[in-house]
Write an enzyme that holds these catalytic residues in place. Structure first.
Site, PDB file in Angstrom:
ATOM      1  N   LYS A 155     -16.323  45.661  13.153  1.00  0.00           N
ATOM      2  CA  LYS A 155     -17.123  44.468  12.855  1.00  0.00           C
ATOM      3  C   LYS A 155     -16.147  43.345  12.548  1.00  0.00           C
ATOM      4  O   LYS A 155     -14.944  43.586  12.462  1.00  0.00           O
ATOM      5  CB  LYS A 155     -18.049  44.725  11.666  1.00  0.00           C
ATOM      6  CG  LYS A 155     -17.324  45.351  10.457  1.00  0.00           C
ATOM      7  CD  LYS A 155     -18.235  45.629   9.286  1.00  0.00           C
ATOM      8  CE  LYS A 155     -19.159  46.800   9.443  1.00  0.00           C
ATOM      9  NZ  LYS A 155     -20.561  46.440   9.582  1.00  0.00           N
ATOM     10  N   LYS A 182     -17.447  42.371   3.806  1.00  0.00           N
ATOM     11  CA  LYS A 182     -17.683  43.607   4.562  1.00  0.00           C
ATOM     12  C   LYS A 182     -16.796  44.749   4.050  1.00  0.00           C
ATOM     13  O   LYS A 182     -16.972  45.904   4.382  1.00  0.00           O
ATOM     14  CB  LYS A 182     -17.457  43.372   6.051  1.00  0.00           C
ATOM     15  CG  LYS A 182     -18.520  42.463   6.682  1.00  0.00           C
ATOM     16  CD  LYS A 182     -18.235  42.222   8.158  1.00  0.00           C
ATOM     17  CE  LYS A 182     -19.185  41.257   8.823  1.00  0.00           C
ATOM     18  NZ  LYS A 182     -20.437  41.870   9.299  1.00  0.00           N
TER      19      LYS A 182
HETATM   20  C1  PLP Z   1     -22.900  44.554  17.096  1.00  0.00           C
HETATM   21  C2  PLP Z   1     -21.679  43.762  17.114  1.00  0.00           C
HETATM   22  C3  PLP Z   1     -21.292  43.047  15.974  1.00  0.00           C
HETATM   23  C4  PLP Z   1     -22.075  43.077  14.680  1.00  0.00           C
HETATM   24  O1  PLP Z   1     -21.627  44.168  13.891  1.00  0.00           O
HETATM   25  P1  PLP Z   1     -21.988  44.275  12.351  1.00  0.00           P
HETATM   26  O2  PLP Z   1     -21.444  45.620  11.983  1.00  0.00           O
HETATM   27  O3  PLP Z   1     -23.471  44.228  12.249  1.00  0.00           O
HETATM   28  O4  PLP Z   1     -21.314  43.165  11.661  1.00  0.00           O
HETATM   29  C5  PLP Z   1     -20.120  42.322  16.019  1.00  0.00           C
HETATM   30  N1  PLP Z   1     -19.358  42.281  17.131  1.00  0.00           N
HETATM   31  C6  PLP Z   1     -19.690  42.969  18.235  1.00  0.00           C
HETATM   32  C7  PLP Z   1     -18.794  42.900  19.427  1.00  0.00           C
HETATM   33  C8  PLP Z   1     -20.857  43.727  18.273  1.00  0.00           C
HETATM   34  O5  PLP Z   1     -21.184  44.386  19.388  1.00  0.00           O
END
Ligand code: PLP
Length: 828
Positions: free
Chosen positions: A562, A568
């Site tokens: 992420k 986070k």
């Molecule tokens: C799904 C996705 C995110 C979001 O991820 P989170 O864990 O909800 O922050 C960020 N970047 C990419 C490339 C994703 O596919």
């Protein structure tokens, strides 16, 4: 229908495609198109040629339904939704379009017979990285669901020349490179110069009274030509092809003629051209962080003005109805506050161009706009300085000022004398324009993105607005498209699911619940185990190729991918790894299941603290991976340049999903849903949609730890947390923190001092130390649970079974009926 020899997609195949009658037809057309497009024979062509050929073929086949979709929407006068977003993180489109068109098998077979490997062609597609992370990916999943549910709805965005930067790691540090994704022609887009519009910036406004009417004359402005590039959005096994319209900024023709008319002006013209083009030059790389740059405000107004003008133009072209009934024909969705200027821009068009009075225009506007809030982080709130705003958008500023005045007057009538309340709610205060306030006041709907987040909005962050407009607030828990995140990224798992419960889940993802009765089925468990192992082997191979690190496919793949953000808490994850390493250094024979920790994360280029954490992860990785003493029980991998296509490779191979934000900080998360759907077990806090995942699977199928959002918010409000107390009392914590300073990682001793001081001197804003003990305990449970593979697989299957709720098809159905008021429209 032909029998497929590609077992991966066999079970996904529902009916024969009507694009290619059979394999032979496809092969013939492929060879012909290749010759026409690249003047090459099969044996001279490269993978890029193959990719371009296939993409071009598919787009041209789609155009028939694209045209009829548009025509039929227009003829029927059906209400349509326009999803305005500064970000669309689309990733690759080849395979997802092929899945939706039901041509995966026939194309796979055909290519195989031509001796071409589909996977390697697919790898040639450059990700469309026109987004930062969750918010932009959500917009992309939504487009897929809108088209797949046969709903009339389109995306409006910017065609950034450079998408989110490419991340390289050099000596463990993040380095950013420009993402020039348009290097090759983008096969999915069509330039529509005939639909260009002008957008005005700067200048001043003269107010005149003509025949008793006040007229606003915008003068001396600069005109930018907005040129749309359309990308088809193909529905799953239906004839719907919606549109993602991306706007590009170009010098307007009149200015072009003026500036280039003589040689002296030529250099002026080049400068002018560059400044115009900079509007759609690049995506701002900040996630959940407000960058108050003038160019960013320009981008926002550019998107909104171009988008609205083109929608209203086509509305007027096709109907003789008055814009009075606009809300019966259209909803403009505002994805976070970035496109909130829709509100004053629509007011401007209705009043200045269409001759409506204020009250009528306001009624139309507030029945047509809907807004989604994505975060409660204060650093993410958009607040524009009045001076900057007024200079760039003088007429829009006047309108915002008037909206504010009228709103405050209404408040005053209801709450006379309550200055504090009114200045809290005002749209303009302290010389700043608060975009969230503008969006709430100008919209008929305000939604949060998970139950907990919406409650926090209503009860705390936006409680003052909730009191004024309780009827506007509602929740729409985020979702992900199961077509990309399960069917495409994990075809073997999809096949086994279909073998067990039939194929209805594909159109009704809630039917995945049927897997519950296979949770303890030994044969099914074995299949799930095999899929996971296969996926882990593929990822292990990828890791070896990319990093040289060799990981054990039988170790637990524990994944946090992420954006990198303090909230986070990648830092909590690293501290836990350091603690495990310290234990192993004490006793390498300690009884533990080997672990592979996998990270992927981009930090905003200006986010120094986040970049330090990347360096720390890589530093720890370097120590851990090269210490023979711990017998390979621990590996740490940081995969550079995390992106959608990389997520598709990593997530199907994960055993453990790290969703460990400080409770109350992550509005929803969607990564958590992707992992769950692929059978990973979550270790997480009760934050965002983790709460709903927990509700679905029950306590025994998820590893919950840490403070609750209630506890966190109480600490913020009333104090009572002292990070240093934990440092003093918990020797594990003390050791880990001291290692940041003692050069344990072979680094110079100041490298990580900022991290040390953030925690101890700034009192650990994100409760990393506070949650450390309970996080370690949760990981011990993960370790114990994993040893009982039957139990683990049961939990994994229970997670998959309950993941149907998190399909964006569910989310979009809710938006469609509860906010947008649109219904499925069958394209013939
Ligand atoms: C799904 C996705 C995110 C979001 O991820 P989170 O864990 O909800 O922050 C960020 N970047 C990419 C490339 C994703 O596919």
């Amino acid at each position: 229908m032909r029998v497929s020899n590609n077992e991966n997609h066999e079970a996904l195949k529902i009916e024969g495609s009507n694009i290619f009658a059979d394999k032979q037809t496809f092969m013939k057309e492929f060879v012909q198109t290749l010759a026409t497009n690249s003047s090459k024979a099969l044996d001279e062509a490269s993978s890029i040629d193959f990719y371009n050929t296939l993409g071009t073929m598919i787009r041209s086949h789609v155009s028939k339904n694209w045209i009829s979709t548009n025509k039929q929407y227009n003829q029927s006068g059906e209400k349509q939704v326009y999803y305005f977003s500064m970000e669309f993180l689309m990733g690759r489109l080849l395979q997802s379009n092929m899945l939706n068109l039901n041509i995966l098998s026939v194309v796979n077979e055909g290519l195989e017979e031509l001796g071409i490997n589909f996977a390697s062609i697919s790898e040639e597609e450059h990700d469309a990285g026109l987004g930062n992370g969750g918010l932009g990916r959500l917009a992309a999943c939504f487009l897929d669901s809108i088209a797949s549910l046969q709903l009339p709805g389109h995306g409006c965005g910017i065609r950034y020349k450079y998408g989110l930067f490419e991340q390289k790691l050099i000596d463990g540090y993040q380095v950013e490179l420009p993402d020039y994704w348009l290097k090759e022609d983008y096969v999915w887009e069509v330039r529509r110069s005939d639909r260009s519009v002008n957008v005005r910036f700067g200048g001043y406004v003269e107010t005149k009274v003509v025949d008793g009417d006040i007229l606003f004359d915008h003068k001396n402005y600069e005109t930018v030509l907005a040129v749309p590039y359309d990308v088809p959005v193909v529905g799953f096994e239906n004839k719907t092809v919606n549109t993602l319209r991306l706007w590009s900024a170009e010098p307007s023709n009149s200015e072009q003629d003026f500036h280039s008319s003589n040689r002296e002006n030529y250099y002026k013209f080049l400068n002018y051209k560059r400044s115009i083009e900079s509007i759609s030059e690049f995506l701002y790389p900040d996630d959940s962080h407000f960058e108050g740059k003038k160019l960013r405000l320009k981008q926002q107004y550019f998107l909104v003005s171009a988008g609205l003008q083109s929608i209203l133009n086509s509305y007027k072209r096709r109907s003789n109805q008055s814009l009075q009934d606009l809300h019966d024909k259209a909803t403009f969705h505002i994805n976070d506050t970035h496109p909130a200027l829709i509100v004053p821009e629509l007011m401007r068009i209705l009043m200045d161009d269409e001759g409506f009075g204020w009250d009528e225009a306001w009624e139309i506007t507030t029945k047509t706009c809907a807004y989604t809030n994505h975060t409660t982080l204060v650093e993410a709130l958009e607040k524009w300085p009045v001076s900057l705003f007024q200079e760039l958008l003088p007429r829009i500023y006047m309108i915002v000022e008037e909206i504010n005045e009228r709103f405050c007057r209404e408040l005053w009538a209801k709450h006379p004398g309550e200055y504090d309340r009114i200045s809290d709610l005002a749209i303009i205060a302290h010389n700043q324009i608060r975009m969230a306030h503008l969006a709430i006041v100008g919209s008929f709907s305000v939604n949060g993105v998970a139950k907990l987040h919406t409650e926090i909005l209503k009860q705390r962050e936006m409680n003052n607005f909730y009191t004024v407009f309780p009827e506007k607030f509602n929740n729409k828990t985020n979702g992900i498209t199961h077509r990309r995140w399960l069917m495409n990224s994990n075809p073997k798992l999809s096949s086994y699911i279909t073998e067990a419960i039939g194929q209805r889940w594909i159109k009704q993802p809630r039917d995945l619940i049927g897997l519950v009765k296979y949770a303890k089925d030994a044969a099914f468990q074995e299949k799930i185990a095999k899929v996971k192992l296969d996926n882990k082997l593929i990822l292990a191979d990828y890791i070896k190729n990319k990093t040289g690190i060799i990981v054990d496919e039988h170790s637990i793949f524990d994944v946090q991918v992420k954006r990198l953000h303090a909230y986070k808490r990648q830092l909590l994850n690293v501290f836990h790894i350091m603690e495990l390493y310290n234990l192993l250094r004490e006793n390498p024979n300690i009884d533990m299941v080997p672990r592979t920790f996998i990270f992927g994360a981009k930090a905003a280029p200006s986010y120094t603290f986040a970049k330090k954490i990347i360096k720390l992860i890589n530093t720890v990785a370097n120590v851990v991976n090269n210490d023979p003493y711990i017998q390979g029980k621990l590996k740490v991998v940081f995969l550079e340049n995390y992106s959608v296509s990389m997520a598709e490779k990593i997530i199907p191979a994960a055993d453990v999903s790290e969703q460990i934000s400080t409770a109350s900080k992550e509005a929803s998360g969607t990564g958590n849903m992707k992992f769950m759907m692929n059978g990973a077990l979550t270790i997480g806090t009760l934050d965002g949609a983790n709460v709903e995942i927990h509700d679905m699977v029950g306590n025994e199928n998820i590893f919950i730890f840490g403070l609750t959002s209630e506890q966190v918010l109480n600490y913020y409000n009333y104090g009572g947390y002292v990070a240093r107390d934990i440092y003093n009392c918990d020797p594990r914590v003390r050791t880990v923190l001291d290692q940041l300073l003692d050069g344990f990682c072979g680094n110079d001793k100041v490298e990580f001092k900022d991290i040390y001081y953030q925690i101890l001197s700034n009192n650990d804003e994100y409760f990393v130390l506070k949650d450390f003990d309970s996080y370690v305990e949760a990981h011990q449970k993960v370790d114990l649970n994993y040893r009982d593979q039957k139990e683990w697989l049961k939990k994994s299957i229970i997670n998959i079974a309950h993941s149907g709720k998190f399909s964006s098809d569910r989310t979009i159905s809710e938006y469609a009926t509860e906010i947008w008021g649109i219904r499925p429209f069958l394209v013939e």
